[in-house]
Design an enzyme around this catalytic site. Structure first.
Site, mmCIF file in Angstrom:
data_model
loop_
_atom_site.group_PDB
_atom_site.id
_atom_site.type_symbol
_atom_site.label_atom_id
_atom_site.label_comp_id
_atom_site.label_asym_id
_atom_site.label_seq_id
_atom_site.Cartn_x
_atom_site.Cartn_y
_atom_site.Cartn_z
ATOM 1 N N TYR A 144 0.853 -1.181 0.000
ATOM 2 C CA TYR A 144 0.000 0.000 0.000
ATOM 3 C C TYR A 144 0.889 1.231 0.000
ATOM 4 C CZ TYR A 144 -3.517 3.418 1.539
ATOM 5 O OH TYR A 144 -4.348 4.507 1.640
ATOM 6 N N ASP A 239 9.276 2.873 -0.021
ATOM 7 C CA ASP A 239 8.197 3.538 0.707
ATOM 8 C C ASP A 239 8.330 3.139 2.171
ATOM 9 O OD1 ASP A 239 5.956 4.561 1.833
ATOM 10 O OD2 ASP A 239 4.518 3.597 0.472
ATOM 11 N N LYS A 267 3.827 9.078 8.768
ATOM 12 C CA LYS A 267 3.530 8.507 10.085
ATOM 13 C C LYS A 267 4.453 9.045 11.204
ATOM 14 C CE LYS A 267 0.703 4.910 8.273
ATOM 15 N NZ LYS A 267 0.828 4.216 6.994
#
Ligand SMILES: *Cc1c(COP(=O)(O)O)cnc(C)c1O
Length: 430
Positions: A144, A239, A267
């Site tokens: 994702y 990522d 995050k």
């Protein structure tokens, strides 16, 4: 457990917010039951609108690695807010945070701040395309990378949870520029690369996927991607929105000793505020506007409050490297406790763990890619999730997510987590 206020708020929310939530997984659709509405959080615990306490194993999907309401981060936020919540112009903290990031993640020579992980990955592939003058991007099934159009093809996380890995609304044109390979399958990557020779701008990967549950790269896989990208002039993008500052201060690339060309972050980087970033090789980053031709901008990018929160959290992690050994120790205790309980109940479910990322998969098969992750009993996962919730343990509401351990989880919490699992298996078998 009384959750009347959460129920009432969810009803009201559904009238005005699609599905009652601002991000799909929060709706608990995959696990059943209604979402809980939270009022405050401190340390290892979150408290809902009815005053119930939950031991939190999501930690805002990663950002709260130091637990909730960390004093250092809070103070930095308060101080910055008084200065002004936004300038829309350069400020000192952007420079200091950029310097700190390049120190912690050595492959990053220059970095651009954005407001979310999604923005970071979208910008990174635009940059890779502009830099290489190629159109195609290769991603891995079950990974994702946020909700950008190019990534909603065989996407993990909420997209997998909702059963819509390929979202309507993504045009055929966009979909055809996204190539796919199974995670850990280097041969397939080589095949796809050979049949699209000279056309692939970037390979983007979660070096340690957390969005199909926690999955580990086989030895040689990431190295193989690195060599292939070097041979073919492809930009390798790690990522690390999830793994960055979590697996080590330099992320998964530090753990595995591989230098990507670009890295995306999110995050943890914002200490709980909305921050993302992308950075990497100077020659590539100098293609970003206003230095270079690839346009990317943001009204609130580098926001002083967000920068202050991120700086406070990252500098703590940078100055206290024992955080990572402590987090790993706690996570290993959970792993070993769970494994003991499984053995006691004569079960053989798979567990994957690295650092403070850990997943239990309701399958006896090894889980090393999206196909094997999907072999899990998701209905049983739902029961397990609800049992934990009713007993005050707040797990990610999907089989296709990792847990995020924080430094506030200590011995007492570990015991509670293990006991709750034991009770669940007792009642589900009895
Ligand atoms: C969470 C996540 C994103 C998206 O970040 P948002 O801030 O939710 O947009 C991208 N990539 C990975 C690996 C993630 O875990």
């Amino acid at each position: 457990m009384n959750i009347a206020t959460s129920k009432e708020l969810f009803e009201r929310a559904q009238d005005y917010i699609p599905g009652g939530v601002n991000s799909p997984v929060r709706a608990f659709k995959a696990v059943g039951g209604d979402p809980i509405f939270f009022a405050k959080a401190e340390g290892a615990y979150m408290y809902d609108e009815d005053g119930n306490a939950y031991l939190d194993l999501i930690n805002s999907w990663g950002p709260m690695i130091l637990g909730h309401a960390n004093k250092q981060v809070e103070e930095a936020i308060f101080k910055a807010v008084i200065g002004s919540p936004s300038f829309g112009a350069p400020s000192r903290m952007e420079v200091e945070l950029a310097e700190l990031i390049t120190e912690m993640v050595p492959s990053i020579e220059k970095v651009r701040m954005v407001n979310s992980g999604t923005e970071a990955t979208m910008s990174a592939i635009r940059l890779a395309r502009g830099f290489t003058k190629r159109d195609k991007v290769l991603k891995f099934e079950g990974c994702y990378h946020g909700h950008g159009d190019s990534f909603l093809i065989a996407a993990g996380s909420g997209a997998a949870t909702m059963g819509i890995p390929n979202s309507p609304g993504v045009t055929e044109g966009t979909a055809k520029d996204t190539l796919l390979a199974p995670f850990n399958d280097l041969e397939k990557v080589k095949e796809v690369t050979a049949s699209n020779k000279g056309e692939i701008a970037a390979i983007i990967i979660e070096p340690v996927p957390g969005n199909m549950g926690c999955v580990l790269p086989n030895s040689g896989f990431l190295e193989g991607l690195r060599s292939l990208c070097d041979e073919e002039g492809i930009v390798l993008i790690f990522d690390e929105v999830m793994s960055g500052f979590r697996l080590a201060k330099g992320g998964a690339q530090e753990v595995y000793g591989i230098k990507p060309d670009l890295t995306t972050l999110g995050k943890i980087i914002g200490g709980g505020m909305p921050v993302g970033a992308y950075g990497g090789r100077k020659d590539i980053m100098d293609f970003v506007s206003p230095q270079g031709p690839v346009y990317q901008a943001g009204t609130l990018s580098g926001n002083p409050v967000a920068m202050a929160a991120g700086y406070a959290q990252l500098s703590y992690l940078n100055e206290n490297p024992e955080v990572y050994t402590d987090l790993e120790k706690t996570t290993k205790q959970i792993l070993e406790g769970y494994q003991k309980v499984l053995k006691k109940h004569k079960l053989n479910y798979t567990m994957n763990q690295i650092g403070s990322m850990i997943s239990l998969f309701f399958t006896d098969q090894k889980v090393f890619d999206f196909e094997t992750a999907k072999s899990c009993d998701t209905e049983l996962f739902g029961k397990y999730f609800r049992f934990n919730l009713e007993n005050g343990v707040y797990l990610p509401p999907s089989q296709f997510e990792t847990w995020f351990i924080s430094t506030c989880i200590g011995g007492e919490e570990v015991q509670k987590i293990i006991q709750t699992f034991d009770q669940f298996l007792k009642q589900s078998q009895g």
